[in-house]
Design an enzyme around this catalytic site. Structure first.
Site, short mmCIF file in Angstrom:
data_model
loop_
_atom_site.label_atom_id
_atom_site.label_comp_id
_atom_site.label_asym_id
_atom_site.label_seq_id
_atom_site.Cartn_x
_atom_site.Cartn_y
_atom_site.Cartn_z
N GLY A 1 0.86 -1.19 0.00
CA GLY A 1 0.00 0.00 0.00
C GLY A 1 0.89 1.24 0.00
O GLY A 1 1.84 1.33 0.80
N ALA A 2 0.59 2.18 -0.90
CA ALA A 2 1.51 3.29 -1.15
C ALA A 2 1.88 4.10 0.11
O ALA A 2 3.08 4.29 0.39
CB ALA A 2 0.94 4.19 -2.25
N ASP B 1 -1.33 4.49 -6.39
CA ASP B 1 0.09 4.25 -6.09
C ASP B 1 0.97 5.37 -6.62
O ASP B 1 2.06 5.62 -6.11
CB ASP B 1 0.53 2.91 -6.68
CG ASP B 1 -0.01 1.78 -5.82
OD1 ASP B 1 -1.17 1.38 -6.03
OD2 ASP B 1 0.71 1.36 -4.89
N ASN C 1 -2.76 2.39 -10.20
CA ASN C 1 -3.30 1.72 -9.01
C ASN C 1 -3.36 0.22 -9.32
O ASN C 1 -3.02 -0.22 -10.43
CB ASN C 1 -4.68 2.28 -8.64
CG ASN C 1 -5.14 1.83 -7.26
OD1 ASN C 1 -4.38 1.92 -6.29
ND2 ASN C 1 -6.34 1.31 -7.14
N LYS C 2 -3.78 -0.55 -8.36
CA LYS C 2 -3.81 -2.02 -8.48
C LYS C 2 -4.43 -2.47 -9.80
O LYS C 2 -5.44 -1.92 -10.23
CB LYS C 2 -4.58 -2.59 -7.28
CG LYS C 2 -4.74 -4.09 -7.25
CD LYS C 2 -3.42 -4.85 -7.38
CE LYS C 2 -2.40 -4.43 -6.35
NZ LYS C 2 -1.03 -4.94 -6.65
#
Ligand code: MRU
Length: 331
Positions: free
Chosen positions: A62-63, A230, A240-241
């Site tokens: 997680g960023a 992210d 992002n994911k």
């Protein structure tokens, strides 16, 4: 699995969520997210190399959490007498996409007192997320049905969360949100982490297979999509994911607001557009196995990009600790 060199302290599963990462004076303690939701295990890193391995293997992920980990890695180098520049390079190379990791390393490395700076970054994360949540809560309609992807909660930060921070703040404001939780293959951060966090917070949630999102939207069962980030490029494109981009396309198709919640430390002014964001590719085994069990014929090739890029034009709002931004994030 946790490496044998790390000291582990078991806590009861019914304890409140401990901080994702803490500075203990001469070591770093974090929740081992590889073992959730079955067990809550705290693991300690005493050297930079141990912390790097915990980041690489996603005991912490997680960023914003990686930002704090990067800073605490530099603090570890200081108290252990390790080379700070080498520590910084090693930490940054563990995971390339979340810009917060390099941000945390650089902030601590350039501070007069890196240890104090690391602690300030961790404290600041929780405060920023609370502000971010308060700004974003108004984007969640009363009784709103929110869809989220991956885990952008307390576990992805030092505490409180970004996308889940918005949902949490909406719940605290009496808006009674409920959440569709994407399972988030291949590593199931949604099923394992987000569903666990929401259960701890007693916010109603329903787990779905990633492939179900489109039909839920078509059936009118999703009011808003809220995800984390992210890295946000200068033009507003968002990494992002993996699986975030198709959700944004689906949301646009169905006229559903698509909201990105992230602290300003996730904005990368030096990266002009999403195409310049480095996307981490992880071990294909994460795709061909689930929880250590093969789900594909032996030897079949698998492809495992960990992130995708959502173009700015598909994003309805960016929520940061400084407010809600509809056109562009605050550069
Ligand atoms: O690979 P992960 O689990 O580190 O990916 C995490 C995400 O993609 C999150 O959505 C992002 O870091 C935002 S966390 C507040």
């Amino acid at each position: 699995m946790p490496s044998a060199q790390n000291v582990m302290v078991k806590t009861r599963l019914d304890d409140p969520i401990p901080p994702t990462i803490e500075w203990l004076g001469d070591s770093v303690r974090l929740i081992d997210q590889r073992l959730l939701p079955t067990e809550v295990v705290l693991v300690e890193a005493h050297r930079v190399s141990e912390l790097c391995e915990l980041i690489r293997s996603m005991a912490i992920r997680g960023a914003p959490a990686l930002g704090a980990a990067g800073a605490m890695g530099i603090a570890l180098a200081v108290v252990r007498g390790e080379d700070i520049s080498e520590a910084g390079r090693d930490l940054i190379s563990t995971r390339p996409t979340a810009v917060n990791l390099a941000w945390g390393v650089e902030r601590a490395s350039s501070a007069a007192d890196p240890v104090r700076e690391a602690v300030l970054i961790a404290e600041g994360d929780v405060e920023a997320n609370r502000r971010l949540g308060a700004h974003g809560a108004g984007l969640i309609p009363h009784q709103g049905r929110v869809l989220t992807h991956c885990n952008a909660g307390a576990l992805a930060c030092v505490g409180y969360g970004t996308a889940l921070g918005v949902i949490r703040a909406a719940a605290e404001a009496g808006r009674n949100p409920s959440v569709w939780v994407d399972e988030t293959r291949p590593l199931l951060q949604g099923a394992r982490l987000t569903a666990w966090e929401l259960s701890q917070l007693e916010i109603p949630c329903t787990l779905i297979a990633d492939v179900a999102a489109g039909s839920l939207m078509a059936a009118g069962l999703v009011d808003v999509v809220v995800v984390g980030a992210d890295r946000i490029a200068a033009n507003g494109d968002v990494a992002n994911k993996i699986g975030t981009y198709p959700l944004a396309v689906l949301a646009a198709r169905h006229g559903i607001p698509f909201v990105v919640a992230a602290p300003c430390s996730t904005i990368d002014r030096d990266t002009a557009t999403g195409s310049a964001i480095p996307v981490e590719h992880r071990d294909p085994v994460e795709v061909s196995e689930v929880a250590g069990t093969a789900i594909a014929p032996a030897g079949v090739s698998a492809h495992n990009p960990a992130f995708d890029v959502t173009p700015a034009e598909l994003i309805g709002a960016y929520v940061t600790e400084t407010g809600v931004w509809e056109e562009r994030p605050p550069i």
